[in-house]
Design a protein around this motif. Structure first.
Motif, PDB file in Angstrom:
ATOM      1  N   GLN A   1      49.490  31.989  36.536  1.00  9.36           N
ATOM      2  CA  GLN A   1      49.252  33.231  36.420  1.00  9.36           C
ATOM      3  C   GLN A   1      47.277  33.418  35.740  1.00  9.36           C
ATOM      4  O   GLN A   1      46.762  32.432  35.690  1.00  9.36           O
ATOM      5  CB  GLN A   1      49.595  33.682  34.767  1.00  9.36           C
ATOM      6  N   VAL A   2      46.430  34.492  36.239  1.00 10.77           N
ATOM      7  CA  VAL A   2      44.842  34.656  36.337  1.00 10.77           C
ATOM      8  C   VAL A   2      44.800  35.573  35.760  1.00 10.77           C
ATOM      9  O   VAL A   2      45.435  37.006  35.731  1.00 10.77           O
ATOM     10  CB  VAL A   2      44.368  34.597  37.739  1.00 10.77           C
ATOM     11  N   GLN A   3      43.905  36.085  34.915  1.00 14.04           N
ATOM     12  CA  GLN A   3      43.100  36.623  34.260  1.00 14.04           C
ATOM     13  C   GLN A   3      41.876  36.729  33.910  1.00 14.04           C
ATOM     14  O   GLN A   3      41.239  36.090  34.108  1.00 14.04           O
ATOM     15  CB  GLN A   3      43.468  37.071  32.134  1.00 14.04           C
ATOM     16  N   LEU A   4      41.454  38.238  34.594  1.00 16.49           N
ATOM     17  CA  LEU A   4      40.348  38.258  35.479  1.00 16.49           C
ATOM     18  C   LEU A   4      39.613  39.469  34.081  1.00 16.49           C
ATOM     19  O   LEU A   4      40.349  40.385  33.871  1.00 16.49           O
ATOM     20  CB  LEU A   4      40.251  39.280  36.075  1.00 16.49           C
ATOM     21  N   VAL A   5      38.258  39.108  33.692  1.00 14.96           N
ATOM     22  CA  VAL A   5      37.602  39.604  32.411  1.00 14.96           C
ATOM     23  C   VAL A   5      36.013  39.973  33.344  1.00 14.96           C
ATOM     24  O   VAL A   5      35.388  39.266  33.293  1.00 14.96           O
ATOM     25  CB  VAL A   5      37.549  39.509  31.542  1.00 14.96           C
ATOM     26  N   GLU A   6      36.057  41.177  33.485  1.00 14.27           N
ATOM     27  CA  GLU A   6      34.280  41.940  34.333  1.00 14.27           C
ATOM     28  C   GLU A   6      33.899  42.001  33.457  1.00 14.27           C
ATOM     29  O   GLU A   6      33.701  43.104  32.861  1.00 14.27           O
ATOM     30  CB  GLU A   6      34.057  42.852  34.981  1.00 14.27           C
ATOM     31  N   SER A   7      32.289  41.685  33.489  1.00 22.88           N
ATOM     32  CA  SER A   7      31.169  42.273  32.329  1.00 22.88           C
ATOM     33  C   SER A   7      29.993  42.736  33.043  1.00 22.88           C
ATOM     34  O   SER A   7      30.197  42.300  34.268  1.00 22.88           O
ATOM     35  CB  SER A   7      31.537  41.133  31.138  1.00 22.88           C
ATOM     36  N   GLY A   8      28.825  43.213  32.396  1.00 20.00           N
ATOM     37  CA  GLY A   8      27.550  43.486  32.954  1.00 20.00           C
ATOM     38  C   GLY A   8      27.210  44.478  33.339  1.00 20.00           C
ATOM     39  O   GLY A   8      25.787  44.188  34.155  1.00 20.00           O
ATOM     40  N   SER A  31      41.206  28.210  44.350  1.00 21.41           N
ATOM     41  CA  SER A  31      41.755  28.094  45.570  1.00 21.41           C
ATOM     42  C   SER A  31      42.089  29.774  46.154  1.00 21.41           C
ATOM     43  O   SER A  31      42.844  29.607  47.045  1.00 21.41           O
ATOM     44  CB  SER A  31      43.560  27.988  45.427  1.00 21.41           C
ATOM     45  N   LEU A  32      41.667  30.602  45.005  1.00 22.27           N
ATOM     46  CA  LEU A  32      41.245  32.511  45.489  1.00 22.27           C
ATOM     47  C   LEU A  32      40.175  32.709  46.590  1.00 22.27           C
ATOM     48  O   LEU A  32      38.876  32.325  46.338  1.00 22.27           O
ATOM     49  CB  LEU A  32      41.961  33.177  44.727  1.00 22.27           C
ATOM     50  N   ARG A  33      40.175  33.464  47.401  1.00 20.37           N
ATOM     51  CA  ARG A  33      39.363  33.801  48.037  1.00 20.37           C
ATOM     52  C   ARG A  33      38.923  35.585  46.774  1.00 20.37           C
ATOM     53  O   ARG A  33      40.001  36.027  46.215  1.00 20.37           O
ATOM     54  CB  ARG A  33      39.642  35.007  48.896  1.00 20.37           C
ATOM     55  N   MET A  34      37.832  35.208  47.169  1.00 15.89           N
ATOM     56  CA  MET A  34      37.486  36.284  45.455  1.00 15.89           C
ATOM     57  C   MET A  34      37.191  37.540  45.727  1.00 15.89           C
ATOM     58  O   MET A  34      36.423  37.417  47.272  1.00 15.89           O
ATOM     59  CB  MET A  34      37.174  36.015  43.993  1.00 15.89           C
ATOM     60  N   ALA A  35      37.244  39.379  44.580  1.00 14.10           N
ATOM     61  CA  ALA A  35      36.130  40.200  46.128  1.00 14.10           C
ATOM     62  C   ALA A  35      35.864  40.612  45.019  1.00 14.10           C
ATOM     63  O   ALA A  35      36.816  41.098  43.748  1.00 14.10           O
ATOM     64  CB  ALA A  35      37.256  40.758  46.735  1.00 14.10           C
ATOM     65  N   TRP A  36      34.475  42.034  45.228  1.00 13.29           N
ATOM     66  CA  TRP A  36      34.400  42.788  44.199  1.00 13.29           C
ATOM     67  C   TRP A  36      34.818  44.410  44.788  1.00 13.29           C
ATOM     68  O   TRP A  36      35.124  44.340  45.576  1.00 13.29           O
ATOM     69  CB  TRP A  36      33.203  42.892  44.107  1.00 13.29           C
ATOM     70  N   TYR A  37      35.593  44.962  43.692  1.00 13.83           N
ATOM     71  CA  TYR A  37      35.693  46.267  44.387  1.00 13.83           C
ATOM     72  C   TYR A  37      35.429  47.297  43.535  1.00 13.83           C
ATOM     73  O   TYR A  37      34.268  47.122  42.379  1.00 13.83           O
ATOM     74  CB  TYR A  37      37.267  46.395  44.467  1.00 13.83           C
ATOM     75  N   ARG A  38      34.948  48.213  43.855  1.00 14.82           N
ATOM     76  CA  ARG A  38      34.419  49.499  42.621  1.00 14.82           C
ATOM     77  C   ARG A  38      35.498  50.527  42.789  1.00 14.82           C
ATOM     78  O   ARG A  38      35.544  51.211  44.267  1.00 14.82           O
ATOM     79  CB  ARG A  38      32.894  49.178  43.454  1.00 14.82           C
ATOM     80  N   GLN A  39      35.624  51.751  42.102  1.00 20.03           N
ATOM     81  CA  GLN A  39      36.252  53.313  41.845  1.00 20.03           C
ATOM     82  C   GLN A  39      34.626  54.408  41.094  1.00 20.03           C
ATOM     83  O   GLN A  39      34.742  54.111  40.172  1.00 20.03           O
ATOM     84  CB  GLN A  39      37.475  52.901  41.083  1.00 20.03           C
ATOM     85  N   ALA A  40      34.936  55.155  42.007  1.00 14.67           N
ATOM     86  CA  ALA A  40      33.603  56.027  41.890  1.00 14.67           C
ATOM     87  C   ALA A  40      34.295  56.999  41.285  1.00 14.67           C
ATOM     88  O   ALA A  40      36.124  57.731  41.698  1.00 14.67           O
ATOM     89  CB  ALA A  40      32.408  56.370  43.007  1.00 14.67           C
ATOM     90  N   PRO A  41      34.206  58.041  40.361  1.00 13.86           N
ATOM     91  CA  PRO A  41      34.704  59.475  39.684  1.00 13.86           C
ATOM     92  C   PRO A  41      35.402  60.399  40.980  1.00 13.86           C
ATOM     93  O   PRO A  41      34.325  60.211  42.150  1.00 13.86           O
ATOM     94  CB  PRO A  41      33.542  59.953  38.572  1.00 13.86           C
ATOM     95  N   GLY A  42      36.464  60.089  40.997  1.00 12.53           N
ATOM     96  CA  GLY A  42      37.332  61.225  42.007  1.00 12.53           C
ATOM     97  C   GLY A  42      37.900  60.251  42.915  1.00 12.53           C
ATOM     98  O   GLY A  42      37.885  61.290  44.268  1.00 12.53           O
ATOM     99  N   ILE A  51      34.183  36.422  48.877  1.00 17.18           N
ATOM    100  CA  ILE A  51      33.855  34.888  48.992  1.00 17.18           C
ATOM    101  C   ILE A  51      34.289  34.439  48.868  1.00 17.18           C
ATOM    102  O   ILE A  51      35.641  34.581  48.562  1.00 17.18           O
ATOM    103  CB  ILE A  51      32.743  35.017  47.677  1.00 17.18           C
ATOM    104  N   THR A  52      34.896  33.960  49.808  1.00 15.42           N
ATOM    105  CA  THR A  52      35.712  32.721  50.152  1.00 15.42           C
ATOM    106  C   THR A  52      36.115  31.326  49.585  1.00 15.42           C
ATOM    107  O   THR A  52      34.494  31.316  48.819  1.00 15.42           O
ATOM    108  CB  THR A  52      35.533  32.220  51.743  1.00 15.42           C
ATOM    109  N   GLN A  53      36.610  30.756  49.106  1.00 14.34           N
ATOM    110  CA  GLN A  53      36.781  29.517  48.502  1.00 14.34           C
ATOM    111  C   GLN A  53      35.619  28.716  48.423  1.00 14.34           C
ATOM    112  O   GLN A  53      34.542  27.998  47.556  1.00 14.34           O
ATOM    113  CB  GLN A  53      38.012  28.625  48.434  1.00 14.34           C
ATOM    114  N   GLY A  54      35.214  28.634  49.905  1.00 13.14           N
ATOM    115  CA  GLY A  54      34.204  27.773  49.879  1.00 13.14           C
ATOM    116  C   GLY A  54      32.510  27.891  50.280  1.00 13.14           C
ATOM    117  O   GLY A  54      31.493  27.548  49.794  1.00 13.14           O
ATOM    118  N   GLY A  55      32.611  29.432  49.341  1.00 10.74           N
ATOM    119  CA  GLY A  55      31.404  30.185  49.677  1.00 10.74           C
ATOM    120  C   GLY A  55      30.800  31.716  50.690  1.00 10.74           C
ATOM    121  O   GLY A  55      29.687  31.024  50.537  1.00 10.74           O
TER     122      GLY A  55
END
Length: 115
Positions: A1-8, A31-42, A51-55
């Motif tokens: 199980q993974v928990q993700l906490v964003e900040s900044g 082992s996870l390929r990670m990503a950032w997403y965004r959601q603007a109002p509406g 970013i892949t596991q290898g960068g």
């Protein structure tokens, strides 16, 4: 199980910079390929960068040359350096794996670009 906490996130003037962090719990982060997403109002949630596991990285067209995604596997953290921010970058920013898993969505971090 993974928990993700964003900040900044925060309020920044046009042309300014912010660095977002996403701290992950769980041993499978590396082992996870990670990503950032965004959601603007509406609007729907969009992919920002990956970013892949290898960068290896990928950026949506609107972010190329302005945003930089990176990861520190020793710290179980993925970052998003955002430069030359514009009002249209205002959104809640989330991290997740790619493809995203519903159970991994966190609260996100609000980025507001305004003068």
């Amino acid at each position: 199980q993974v928990q993700l906490v964003e900040s900044g996130g925060g309020l920044v003037q046009p042309g300014g910079s912010l660095r977002l962090s996403c701290a992950a719990s769980g041993s499978i982060f590396k082992s996870l390929r990670m990503a950032w997403y965004r959601q603007a109002p509406g609007k729907e949630r969009d992919l920002v960068a990956t970013i892949t596991q290898g960068g290896s990285t990928y950026y949506a067209d609107a972010m190329k040359g302005r945003f930089t995604i990176s990861r520190d596997n020793a710290k179980n953290t993925v970052y998003l350096q955002m430069n030359r921010l514009q009002p249209e970058d205002t959104a809640v920013y989330y991290c997740n794996c790619l493809p995203p898993l519903v159970r991994y969505w966190g609260q996100g971090t609000q980025v507001t670009v305004s003068s």
